[in-house]
Design a protein around this motif. Structure first.
Motif, PDB file in Angstrom:
ATOM      1  N   GLY A 169       0.795  -1.224   0.000  1.00 26.21           N
ATOM      2  CA  GLY A 169       0.000   0.000   0.000  1.00 26.21           C
ATOM      3  C   GLY A 169       0.823   1.267   0.000  1.00 26.21           C
ATOM      4  N   ASP A 170       2.130   1.157   0.267  1.00 21.83           N
ATOM      5  CA  ASP A 170       3.012   2.316   0.173  1.00 21.83           C
ATOM      6  C   ASP A 170       3.285   2.624  -1.301  1.00 21.83           C
ATOM      7  N   ILE A 171       3.571   3.888  -1.582  1.00 25.15           N
ATOM      8  CA  ILE A 171       3.955   4.309  -2.928  1.00 25.15           C
ATOM      9  C   ILE A 171       5.227   5.142  -2.836  1.00 25.15           C
ATOM     10  N   LEU A 172       6.210   4.792  -3.653  1.00 24.79           N
ATOM     11  CA  LEU A 172       7.432   5.581  -3.792  1.00 24.79           C
ATOM     12  C   LEU A 172       7.326   6.381  -5.076  1.00 24.79           C
ATOM     13  N   ALA A 173       7.363   7.703  -4.970  1.00 24.31           N
ATOM     14  CA  ALA A 173       7.366   8.581  -6.137  1.00 24.31           C
ATOM     15  C   ALA A 173       8.714   9.298  -6.176  1.00 24.31           C
ATOM     16  N   PHE A 174       9.314   9.370  -7.362  1.00 24.26           N
ATOM     17  CA  PHE A 174      10.635   9.997  -7.428  1.00 24.26           C
ATOM     18  C   PHE A 174      10.915  10.586  -8.804  1.00 24.26           C
ATOM     19  N   ASP A 175      11.787  11.569  -8.785  1.00 22.54           N
ATOM     20  CA  ASP A 175      12.305  12.156 -10.009  1.00 22.54           C
ATOM     21  C   ASP A 175      13.079  11.073 -10.758  1.00 22.54           C
ATOM     22  N   ALA A 176      12.788  10.889 -12.048  1.00 19.27           N
ATOM     23  CA  ALA A 176      13.436   9.817 -12.797  1.00 19.27           C
ATOM     24  C   ALA A 176      14.941  10.022 -12.927  1.00 19.27           C
ATOM     25  N   ASP A 177      15.427  11.224 -12.647  1.00 19.15           N
ATOM     26  CA  ASP A 177      16.871  11.477 -12.646  1.00 19.15           C
ATOM     27  C   ASP A 177      17.549  10.994 -11.363  1.00 19.15           C
ATOM     28  N   LEU A 178      16.776  10.601 -10.366  1.00 20.37           N
ATOM     29  CA  LEU A 178      17.344  10.194  -9.082  1.00 20.37           C
ATOM     30  C   LEU A 178      18.045   8.843  -9.207  1.00 20.37           C
ATOM     31  N   LEU A 179      19.214   8.722  -8.606  1.00 18.65           N
ATOM     32  CA  LEU A 179      19.899   7.429  -8.573  1.00 18.65           C
ATOM     33  C   LEU A 179      19.096   6.444  -7.723  1.00 18.65           C
ATOM     34  N   HIS A 180      18.851   5.250  -8.278  1.00 19.41           N
ATOM     35  CA  HIS A 180      18.078   4.241  -7.562  1.00 19.41           C
ATOM     36  C   HIS A 180      18.376   2.873  -8.175  1.00 19.41           C
ATOM     37  N   GLY A 181      17.893   1.830  -7.543  1.00 20.02           N
ATOM     38  CA  GLY A 181      18.042   0.481  -8.080  1.00 20.02           C
ATOM     39  C   GLY A 181      17.486  -0.540  -7.107  1.00 20.02           C
ATOM     40  N   ALA A 182      16.998  -1.640  -7.635  1.00 23.09           N
ATOM     41  CA  ALA A 182      16.495  -2.717  -6.791  1.00 23.09           C
ATOM     42  C   ALA A 182      17.658  -3.472  -6.151  1.00 23.09           C
ATOM     43  N   THR A 183      17.401  -4.099  -5.009  1.00 19.79           N
ATOM     44  CA  THR A 183      18.379  -4.975  -4.379  1.00 19.79           C
ATOM     45  C   THR A 183      18.026  -6.429  -4.715  1.00 19.79           C
ATOM     46  N   ARG A 184      18.873  -7.354  -4.319  1.00 25.18           N
ATOM     47  CA  ARG A 184      18.629  -8.768  -4.621  1.00 25.18           C
ATOM     48  C   ARG A 184      17.576  -9.344  -3.677  1.00 25.18           C
ATOM     49  N   ASN A 185      16.679 -10.146  -4.213  1.00 25.94           N
ATOM     50  CA  ASN A 185      15.646 -10.800  -3.411  1.00 25.94           C
ATOM     51  C   ASN A 185      16.240 -12.053  -2.767  1.00 25.94           C
ATOM     52  N   ARG A 186      16.943 -11.855  -1.669  1.00 25.28           N
ATOM     53  CA  ARG A 186      17.670 -12.960  -1.033  1.00 25.28           C
ATOM     54  C   ARG A 186      16.740 -13.912  -0.286  1.00 25.28           C
ATOM     55  N   SER A 187      15.643 -13.411   0.241  1.00 24.80           N
ATOM     56  CA  SER A 187      14.752 -14.266   1.029  1.00 24.80           C
ATOM     57  C   SER A 187      13.792 -15.070   0.163  1.00 24.80           C
ATOM     58  N   GLY A 188      13.540 -14.598  -1.057  1.00 23.01           N
ATOM     59  CA  GLY A 188      12.573 -15.258  -1.930  1.00 23.01           C
ATOM     60  C   GLY A 188      11.133 -14.883  -1.642  1.00 23.01           C
ATOM     61  N   ALA A 189      10.893 -13.999  -0.679  1.00 20.86           N
ATOM     62  CA  ALA A 189       9.535 -13.571  -0.354  1.00 20.86           C
ATOM     63  C   ALA A 189       8.968 -12.725  -1.487  1.00 20.86           C
ATOM     64  N   ARG A 190       7.654 -12.757  -1.662  1.00 19.11           N
ATOM     65  CA  ARG A 190       7.012 -11.980  -2.717  1.00 19.11           C
ATOM     66  C   ARG A 190       7.289 -10.492  -2.514  1.00 19.11           C
ATOM     67  N   ARG A 191       7.554  -9.803  -3.655  1.00 16.48           N
ATOM     68  CA  ARG A 191       7.759  -8.355  -3.616  1.00 16.48           C
ATOM     69  C   ARG A 191       7.210  -7.769  -4.925  1.00 16.48           C
TER      70      ARG A 191
END
Length: 226
Positions: A169-191
Motif C-alpha cells: 500500500g506504500d507508494i514511492l514517487a521519485f524524479d526519474a533522474d534520481l539514482l536508484h536500483g532494486a536490491t537482490r531478493n535474497r529471502s525469496g519472499a514476494r515483492r
C-alpha cells in the motif's frame, strides 16, 4: 484515444511533503493505497503474468512481469490524489500517465546497479508496493539528492544509498533522474509492485510513437495540471 481539453486539476502536496520531495528527490507515501484495493491489485498482477511473447520487447532476466494497464483498480491507483500531487510537484507543468506495468524480482535475483531512468527527460517514476518490502526481498534503494554527486560519468557511491522498507500500500514517487536500483531478493519472499511513469504533456507525441513496443494498451488521453 481520448483527447481531453480540460486537464484534471491536481491538488498541491502538504508543505512538509513538498519540502521533503524538493530536498531528497523522492517521497515515500505510506499507506497511500486504500486497504480495500490491495487484494484486487494483487489479483490484477497475477492475472497479468504471462509468457515472454506477450511483450513486444524482451523484459529483464530475473523478474516476473505483468500486463496490468487495463485493470480498473490499477488505473484508479495511478490517479490517487497524493501520487498525482507528488508528480505535479516534480514536473511543475501539465502531465499525463504514460505507462504502468507489474514487476517482481524472482528469488535470488532482481539486483540492479544504481541508475537514472530519465536523464534530462523531466519524468516521474513511481512504485506501488503490493507486498511488504525491505532489504531481504529486493526492496528499492535510493540515493537522496543531497548525497548525489550528480556526476554522470563517475561510478555511483553505494554507501550513499538508502534501502527502503515498508508495507503493502506504500507508494514511492521519485524524479526519474534520481539514482536508484532494486536490491537482490535474497529471502525469496514476494515483492510485487506496479511501476508507472508520468511525463509532461509536451512528450506525448514521442510516447505515442512507441506505444506498441512498450505494450501500452490503456487510454493515455487524460491530462493533469498542478
Amino acid at each position: 484515444m481520448s483527447d481531453l481539453l480540460t486537464p484534471t486539476k491536481v491538488d498541491p502536496l502538504a508543505a512538509p511533503q513538498a519540502a521533503a520531495l524538493d530536498r531528497d528527490g523522492y517521497l515515500l507515501l505510506r499507506g497511500a493505497v486504500p486497504q480495500a484495493w490491495r487484494e484486487a491489485l494483487r489479483d490484477a498482477f497475477e492475472a497479468g503474468v504471462g509468457p515472454d511473447d506477450q511483450w513486444a520487447a524482451p523484459r529483464g532476466v530475473g523478474w516476473r512481469h505483468a500486463l496490468v494497464d487495463l485493470d480498473p483498480t490499477v488505473r484508479r491507483t495511478c490517479r490517487l490524489p497524493s501520487l498525482l500531487a507528488a508528480a505535479g510537484r516534480i514536473l511543475g507543468e501539465p502531465f499525463f500517465l504514460c505507462q504502468v506495468e507489474g514487476r517482481e524480482p524472482l528469488p535470488n535475483a532482481g539486483y540492479q546497479a544504481l541508475h537514472r531512468d530519465g536523464v534530462g527527460q523531466n519524468a516521474v517514476a513511481a512504485l506501488v508496493f503490493l507486498d511488504s518490502y525491505g532489504p531481504g526481498n529486493g526492496a528499492t534503494r535510493v540515493v537522496p539528492r543531497p548525497l548525489d554527486p550528480g556526476d554522470l560519468d563517475g561510478e555511483p557511491d553505494e554507501a550513499a544509498s538508502l534501502v527502503l522498507a515498508g508495507e503493502a500500500g506504500d507508494i514511492l514517487a521519485f524524479d526519474a533522474d534520481l539514482l536508484h536500483g532494486a536490491t537482490r531478493n535474497r529471502s525469496g519472499a514476494r515483492r510485487r509492485s506496479l511501476l508507472l511513469s508520468f511525463k509532461p504533456a509536451r512528450s506525448r507525441a514521442d510516447e505515442d510513437a512507441c506505444r506498441a513496443i512498450r505494450n501500452v494498451r490503456m487510454d493515455t488521453g487524460e491530462m493533469f495540471a498542478p
